[in-house]
Design a protein around this motif. Sequence first.
Motif, PDB file in Angstrom:
ATOM      1  N   GLN A  47     -37.299 -12.682   4.137  1.00  0.00           N
ATOM      2  CA  GLN A  47     -36.790 -12.244   5.449  1.00  0.00           C
ATOM      3  C   GLN A  47     -37.619 -11.068   5.984  1.00  0.00           C
ATOM      4  OE1 GLN A  47     -32.438 -11.866   4.525  1.00  0.00           O
ATOM      5  NE2 GLN A  47     -32.306 -13.334   6.204  1.00  0.00           N
ATOM      6  N   PHE A  48     -37.361 -10.715   7.261  1.00  0.00           N
ATOM      7  CA  PHE A  48     -38.124  -9.627   7.873  1.00  0.00           C
ATOM      8  C   PHE A  48     -37.197  -8.536   8.413  1.00  0.00           C
ATOM      9  CE2 PHE A  48     -37.343 -12.696  11.273  1.00  0.00           C
ATOM     10  CZ  PHE A  48     -36.924 -11.894  12.327  1.00  0.00           C
ATOM     11  N   ALA A  49     -37.785  -7.344   8.514  1.00  0.00           N
ATOM     12  CA  ALA A  49     -37.097  -6.212   9.144  1.00  0.00           C
ATOM     13  C   ALA A  49     -37.875  -5.856  10.409  1.00  0.00           C
ATOM     14  CB  ALA A  49     -37.071  -5.031   8.187  1.00  0.00           C
ATOM     15  N   TYR A  80     -41.630  -7.227  10.710  1.00  0.00           N
ATOM     16  CA  TYR A  80     -42.512  -7.279   9.533  1.00  0.00           C
ATOM     17  C   TYR A  80     -41.765  -7.876   8.349  1.00  0.00           C
ATOM     18  CZ  TYR A  80     -45.719  -4.660  12.303  1.00  0.00           C
ATOM     19  OH  TYR A  80     -46.567  -4.318  13.316  1.00  0.00           O
ATOM     20  N   SER A  81     -42.410  -8.837   7.696  1.00  0.00           N
ATOM     21  CA  SER A  81     -41.834  -9.414   6.483  1.00  0.00           C
ATOM     22  C   SER A  81     -41.696  -8.327   5.434  1.00  0.00           C
ATOM     23  CB  SER A  81     -42.767 -10.494   5.923  1.00  0.00           C
ATOM     24  OG  SER A  81     -43.005 -11.482   6.890  1.00  0.00           O
ATOM     25  N   ASP A  93     -41.187  -2.299   1.260  1.00  0.00           N
ATOM     26  CA  ASP A  93     -42.639  -2.283   1.467  1.00  0.00           C
ATOM     27  C   ASP A  93     -43.001  -3.259   2.579  1.00  0.00           C
ATOM     28  OD1 ASP A  93     -43.083  -0.492  -0.562  1.00  0.00           O
ATOM     29  OD2 ASP A  93     -43.763  -1.980  -2.022  1.00  0.00           O
ATOM     30  N   PHE A  94     -43.998  -2.864   3.376  1.00  0.00           N
ATOM     31  CA  PHE A  94     -44.523  -3.732   4.434  1.00  0.00           C
ATOM     32  C   PHE A  94     -46.048  -3.773   4.298  1.00  0.00           C
ATOM     33  CE2 PHE A  94     -40.604  -1.749   5.958  1.00  0.00           C
ATOM     34  CZ  PHE A  94     -39.843  -2.881   6.199  1.00  0.00           C
ATOM     35  N   LYS A 122     -30.829  -4.215  10.773  1.00  0.00           N
ATOM     36  CA  LYS A 122     -30.530  -5.658  10.711  1.00  0.00           C
ATOM     37  C   LYS A 122     -31.709  -6.430  10.148  1.00  0.00           C
ATOM     38  CE  LYS A 122     -28.761  -8.585  13.604  1.00  0.00           C
ATOM     39  NZ  LYS A 122     -28.469  -9.260  14.876  1.00  0.00           N
ATOM     40  N   ILE A 123     -31.465  -7.243   9.144  1.00  0.00           N
ATOM     41  CA  ILE A 123     -32.521  -8.061   8.530  1.00  0.00           C
ATOM     42  C   ILE A 123     -32.287  -9.497   8.984  1.00  0.00           C
ATOM     43  CG2 ILE A 123     -33.507  -8.800   6.318  1.00  0.00           C
ATOM     44  CD1 ILE A 123     -33.641  -5.737   6.842  1.00  0.00           C
ATOM     45  N   ALA A 124     -33.371 -10.231   9.241  1.00  0.00           N
ATOM     46  CA  ALA A 124     -33.196 -11.593   9.746  1.00  0.00           C
ATOM     47  C   ALA A 124     -34.260 -12.514   9.164  1.00  0.00           C
ATOM     48  CB  ALA A 124     -33.272 -11.588  11.268  1.00  0.00           C
TER      49      ALA A 124
END
Length: 279
Positions: A47-49, A80-81, A93-94, A122-124
Amino acid sequence: MSEPGRTALPEPKLNAVVTLRDEISPWLIILRVAADGWALPDFRPGQFAVIGLPGSAPRGTLALPEEHPSDPDKLIRRAYSIASSSLTRQYMDFYVALVTSGALTPRLFSLQIGDRIWLGPKIAGMFTFDQVPAAESVVMIATGTGLAPYMSMLSTHLMCGGPRRIAVLHGARHSWDLGYRSQLMTLQHLCGNFTYLPTISRPADEPTPWVDAAGYVQDLWTNGALDRSWGFHPTPENTHVFLCGSPAMIDGAVELLGREGFKEQTKKEAGQIHVERYW
Ligand SMILES: Cc1cc2nc3c(=O)[nH]c(=O)nc-3n(C[C@H](O)[C@H](O)[C@H](O)COP(=O)(O)OP(=O)(O)OC[C@H]3O[C@@H](n4cnc5c(N)ncnc54)[C@H](O)[C@@H]3O)c2cc1C
């Protein structure tokens, strides 16, 4: 700056701190971000933030001037994942590539340890193992920073020596752009069920002769490199394929896999190809 007659909503405050800045090359960094005074949300690997900085944040030295200058008071936000493990609660970490003409990345590249940043709570994202049956093999194909979600997936889903085979096929321009290479080589050494196949597109630039694969990352699928490692050619009956990174790689790989009977997973239909497009 708000439009006349409109009251601008206050921008959210920078709620997180950079705790590590790992420079892979002048154009690639791993940024570690910790929440300041709040708990990081749960997420599923892949998922990404969303992270952000105000327009007033300085742009790095390699950046081109902005065609349309950003509002200094507004947050510039991008997805970013998450590259770190979903089991790690202290930070995220990104893995970020510099887009020299971009709005956010030149500002991210100026960050130093201790600097503040905005991290969305929120993470999606649907680019996860949710629809992958436990017994099936997995091939993860990436260009550049498209590797980020796979680092998170591996840390949670790779059972070293277990029955499921996992392969990472990673394409970059140069050997020095192959982030996480030493970790992936170590994993391959330790885990008989894990394969790491890097490839570079500009071997002539290498300071010492490049002995691994060169060319497009999809070539590793067609030229038998993966088959030789696994001892069989993956099929839709036994393998799911993840694709992440540049649109050209994704389009090429979807077409190639489609010819072999693989179908793209969508919200409505089950399939064996999982796609995350970065732009
Ligand atoms: C779900 C999702 C996850 C993402 N995860 C990552 C990640 O883990 N790491 C990462 O580096 N980026 C990731 N991205 C891309 C990221 O959101 C930004 O688009 C990128 O960092 C550029 O932001 P910018 O503000 O500097 O450029 P912008 O001002 O937004 O300019 C964007 C333009 O730059 C080009 N561009 C965007 N990304 C790249 C790239 N990597 N290489 C070359 N050209 C590019 C495209 O033409 C795009 O239209 C992700 C995008 C999505 C949708």
